[in-house]
Design a protein around this motif. Sequence first.
Motif, PDB file in Angstrom:
ATOM      1  N   ASP A  95       0.886  -0.964  -0.111  1.00 46.62           N
ATOM      2  CA  ASP A  95       0.213  -0.367   0.178  1.00 46.62           C
ATOM      3  C   ASP A  95       0.969   1.437  -0.016  1.00 46.62           C
ATOM      4  O   ASP A  95       0.335   2.886  -0.312  1.00 46.62           O
ATOM      5  N   HIS A  96       2.364   0.861  -0.104  1.00 49.11           N
ATOM      6  CA  HIS A  96       3.450   1.957  -0.195  1.00 49.11           C
ATOM      7  C   HIS A  96       3.244   2.221  -1.478  1.00 49.11           C
ATOM      8  O   HIS A  96       4.313   3.553  -1.574  1.00 49.11           O
ATOM      9  N   HIS A  97       3.802   0.899  -2.139  1.00 46.87           N
ATOM     10  CA  HIS A  97       5.348   1.677  -3.540  1.00 46.87           C
ATOM     11  C   HIS A  97       4.758   0.489  -4.337  1.00 46.87           C
ATOM     12  O   HIS A  97       4.441   0.672  -5.654  1.00 46.87           O
ATOM     13  N   LEU A  98       2.727   0.331  -4.681  1.00 48.14           N
ATOM     14  CA  LEU A  98       2.695  -0.359  -5.579  1.00 48.14           C
ATOM     15  C   LEU A  98       2.115  -0.028  -7.045  1.00 48.14           C
ATOM     16  O   LEU A  98       1.732  -0.055  -7.823  1.00 48.14           O
ATOM     17  N   GLY A  99       1.686   1.027  -6.383  1.00 50.75           N
ATOM     18  CA  GLY A  99       1.759   2.603  -7.737  1.00 50.75           C
ATOM     19  C   GLY A  99       2.525   3.163  -8.451  1.00 50.75           C
ATOM     20  O   GLY A  99       2.510   4.030  -9.128  1.00 50.75           O
ATOM     21  N   LEU A 100       4.339   2.500  -8.323  1.00 50.05           N
ATOM     22  CA  LEU A 100       5.183   3.199  -8.686  1.00 50.05           C
ATOM     23  C   LEU A 100       5.958   2.990  -9.851  1.00 50.05           C
ATOM     24  O   LEU A 100       6.007   3.733 -10.722  1.00 50.05           O
ATOM     25  N   ILE A 101       5.218   2.094 -10.132  1.00 45.71           N
ATOM     26  CA  ILE A 101       5.219   1.565 -12.131  1.00 45.71           C
ATOM     27  C   ILE A 101       4.659   2.039 -12.485  1.00 45.71           C
ATOM     28  O   ILE A 101       4.687   3.014 -13.776  1.00 45.71           O
ATOM     29  N   GLY A 102       3.131   2.497 -12.523  1.00 49.10           N
ATOM     30  CA  GLY A 102       1.959   3.021 -12.735  1.00 49.10           C
ATOM     31  C   GLY A 102       2.548   4.646 -12.800  1.00 49.10           C
ATOM     32  O   GLY A 102       2.663   5.140 -14.375  1.00 49.10           O
ATOM     33  N   LEU A 103       2.936   5.214 -12.202  1.00 46.45           N
ATOM     34  CA  LEU A 103       3.961   6.384 -11.822  1.00 46.45           C
ATOM     35  C   LEU A 103       5.260   6.998 -12.541  1.00 46.45           C
ATOM     36  O   LEU A 103       5.229   8.414 -13.552  1.00 46.45           O
ATOM     37  N   LEU A 104       5.627   5.907 -13.403  1.00 42.48           N
ATOM     38  CA  LEU A 104       7.314   6.126 -14.161  1.00 42.48           C
ATOM     39  C   LEU A 104       6.465   6.541 -15.321  1.00 42.48           C
ATOM     40  O   LEU A 104       7.391   6.762 -15.814  1.00 42.48           O
ATOM     41  N   GLN A 105       5.535   5.241 -15.872  1.00 38.13           N
ATOM     42  CA  GLN A 105       5.084   5.573 -16.967  1.00 38.13           C
ATOM     43  C   GLN A 105       4.091   6.810 -17.207  1.00 38.13           C
ATOM     44  O   GLN A 105       4.861   7.071 -18.409  1.00 38.13           O
ATOM     45  N   GLY A 106       3.451   7.166 -16.381  1.00 43.44           N
ATOM     46  CA  GLY A 106       3.089   7.620 -16.194  1.00 43.44           C
ATOM     47  C   GLY A 106       3.590   9.321 -16.504  1.00 43.44           C
ATOM     48  O   GLY A 106       3.928  10.326 -17.605  1.00 43.44           O
ATOM     49  N   ARG A 107       5.550   9.588 -16.065  1.00 41.13           N
ATOM     50  CA  ARG A 107       6.328  10.632 -15.958  1.00 41.13           C
ATOM     51  C   ARG A 107       6.242  10.517 -17.341  1.00 41.13           C
ATOM     52  O   ARG A 107       6.459  11.531 -17.808  1.00 41.13           O
ATOM     53  N   ARG A 108       6.710   8.702 -17.784  1.00 37.17           N
ATOM     54  CA  ARG A 108       7.567   8.592 -19.132  1.00 37.17           C
ATOM     55  C   ARG A 108       6.548   9.463 -20.063  1.00 37.17           C
ATOM     56  O   ARG A 108       7.075   9.870 -21.145  1.00 37.17           O
TER      57      ARG A 108
END
Length: 828
Positions: A582-595
């Motif tokens: 619940d503290h890091h599972l959104g990281l991949i989606g955020l990295l892709q969204g930023r890219r």
Amino acid sequence: MSVRASSSQLRHYAKLLNSNLHNLLKTMPKEKKHIPEAQKQRKRIKEKFSKYSPGKVTLQVLGSGAEGAPRSLYVFSDQSRYLFNCGEGTQRLAHEHKMKLAKLEHIFITQPTWANIGGLPGAALTIQDVGVPQITLHGPQGLQEIFIATRRFVVIKDLEICVAECNENTNFEDNVMKVKYVPISRNCSISSENGGENFSTSPIQEDDIDYYAHEHSGRRKSPPKISESSKLMLQEIKARGVSMAYICQLQPRPGALCLDKCVKFGVPPGPLLGKLKSGEDVTLAGGKVVKASDVCDPDDPGPVFIVLECPSEEYLDSLVENEAFKRHQSTATRDEDVAHTVIHFTPQRIMDHPKYKEWVERFTPSTHHVVLNETNTCMGSSAVHRIQHKLNLLSNSIFPLLGDHGTEMIIEQSVDPPQPKKIKPDSPALPIESLSVKSRPSSPLEHYIYTNTLFNYHLRPKKGCDKSVELKLAPSEFIEETMAVENFPQVLHEVTQQVGQKQRHLAIREFPKLLFLGTGSSIPNKTRNTSGMLLEIDENRVIVMDCGEGTFGQIVRFYGHDKAYEILSNIKAVYISHLHADHHLGLIGLLQGRRNALKALKLESQPLFLFAPKQIVWWLSFYDKCFESIREEFVLVPNGELFLNNHELDENLERKVLEALQMRDVSTCYVKHCPNAFGVSLTQRNGYKITYSGDTMPSDSLVELGQNSDLLIHEATMEDELAAEAVIKMHSTTSQAIEIGRRMNAKYTLLTHFSQRYAKLPRFNENFSENVGIAFDNMRVRLDELPLLPLLYPALKLMFAEYYEELEHKAAKRQLKIEREKEALQQN
């Protein structure tokens, strides 16, 4: 005193973990006893209906595929449920819209990308909790490895995950439908950013830490590791590229018995009706023969629907040349083989490609085409808008209305317009003109159907599109609900006056500014997402602090598409406090969204700084090597190399970090939660200091780290009366968090990470003072506005009066129970 992980500190930490109290709590049985019974009940229901083809089958859009929203298609019958693709955030939408996941048995994935599988771990937790005994994954080979890869921070122990063998020579069939697998392969001779890459054979060192060990009774089996052969297999699949299409046909169903016709033919009540219903002709007492075909509706041979994703140009040749689709296009030799609808997960730029258009034109004009991609705009939630409209009454600055305008709003008129006739969900097919569609003159079709969440396409008993329950927003209804609360208008007037007076005496600087993206713990609900904050240092620098599932979507929802891209492009760093999902599972989606944002804005792509426990590298490297490339999007800054007064980070890297963030100091410490859990303090060059606890019990090291902070952001998972439960899960109560702020001499303390039992409001107590505030999702507050937050308490209590009274009632019942138990002990 240094807060570095010294040997004495580690001994103290080990002593805590091995104390008698902790051992007692650790060995307490915490299994969810309802799961086995729910599983038995589910099996009984399945066996009862397994012999019959269902009378009702509907395709329902759960996630539309809009930017920041999941894309997922829910297929439900009166017996079973099926899910096609499970993007990040699917679990939250399913919860809000009350999807009956207890009947979900099969998940079909088109391609193993985060857009399709990012929601699988979270959804599996919910599926497990409602008592589903087994789930089967369908799709390209290796899908199950995502659960093995996340097993340290997503605990699946009561759900069996099976994997179907999916290739052109295998099929799936049950009593609801038959599914033909159609692999679509990439043409590696066509160059692309993903095509033709060589996969690495270098070993990946796996993280062996169990991050939930402190919550288990010791009876948990150690989950399996990913074998080296599996890793190589996944890397090879990634390099080769496969997207799985599904040709689905409902099982045939005999026509329904028409009782009016039976009466007309003189069939008496009784067993003859059952024979006719089963398709058997009968002879009446007078010798008259009544045929089943005379009194039954025509048999339904089972309509065909197709689900596919053509990810890029490299897959077009495989798609258009595939013989499997021709049987269901204009070349079909039987009417019942013609595709009734096609669900397109294909990106819009590929749908606009001449080859794709030509392929779509091969279907008959009667085939409907439903699109779930980024062209849609509905993000799927009305609950987040409902609570934001309510909170906005208190402060337009702190609770601005959301920038997401992608869902249709119902605007009330001064004169009531004529009310259209309501369309029932099982109504006949609607004319295409009546649908919420976007005309695309450049398309070979007159229309594609672009959808919102809860758009339905009925396949049985009657076929057709249905938007009667499609998601819409009613802002006036949200506001009227609150204004109708007794005494609320008067209290609102008093509160807003007080806020206005206070505001006039404050010198409010634009930055720093903090936006809460998720303020709940464990799993998301419709009101509070899992942990995430966005700190705007200035107009060009942003830090994201923790990144629960759906963080990227929360950014898009708050700012709206264009502003969100600007914010994403300004993200210089992400801080992860610890490795719970619940503290890091959104990281991949955020990295892709930023890219994607940098690319859309035509800005140079630069990696962000990822402050995190170094163990996160195994998970990110695994995903990078085996699913999608993300490794170039970040530079790791290990939290353990920034301990207070003892930084061990490479000097050149630290200089770059501080310059990029305009910080004077970034320091960390261990806190009392799971292994490798950290707190952090950020000291900006102009002097302000913000400390963030992450998840923790009251921690002396955090007090030292955060001394004289302008702001402490501290988790407050439990109310005070649940202190024992807080110890079990190694969290803090509200009063404990407030006390930490007092001890570190913080000017203000903001409480967050509330248990989802406090979805709307936590319980207040006498320790809430004028320098203590509570966080809400989509609350944006400047550092200089913090004194305004306590002024809102009276209005908040009244706004959620019914909910707050329920919290108080539960607390009173708990207290009575404790008192009764004490009396019983005294009597014994």
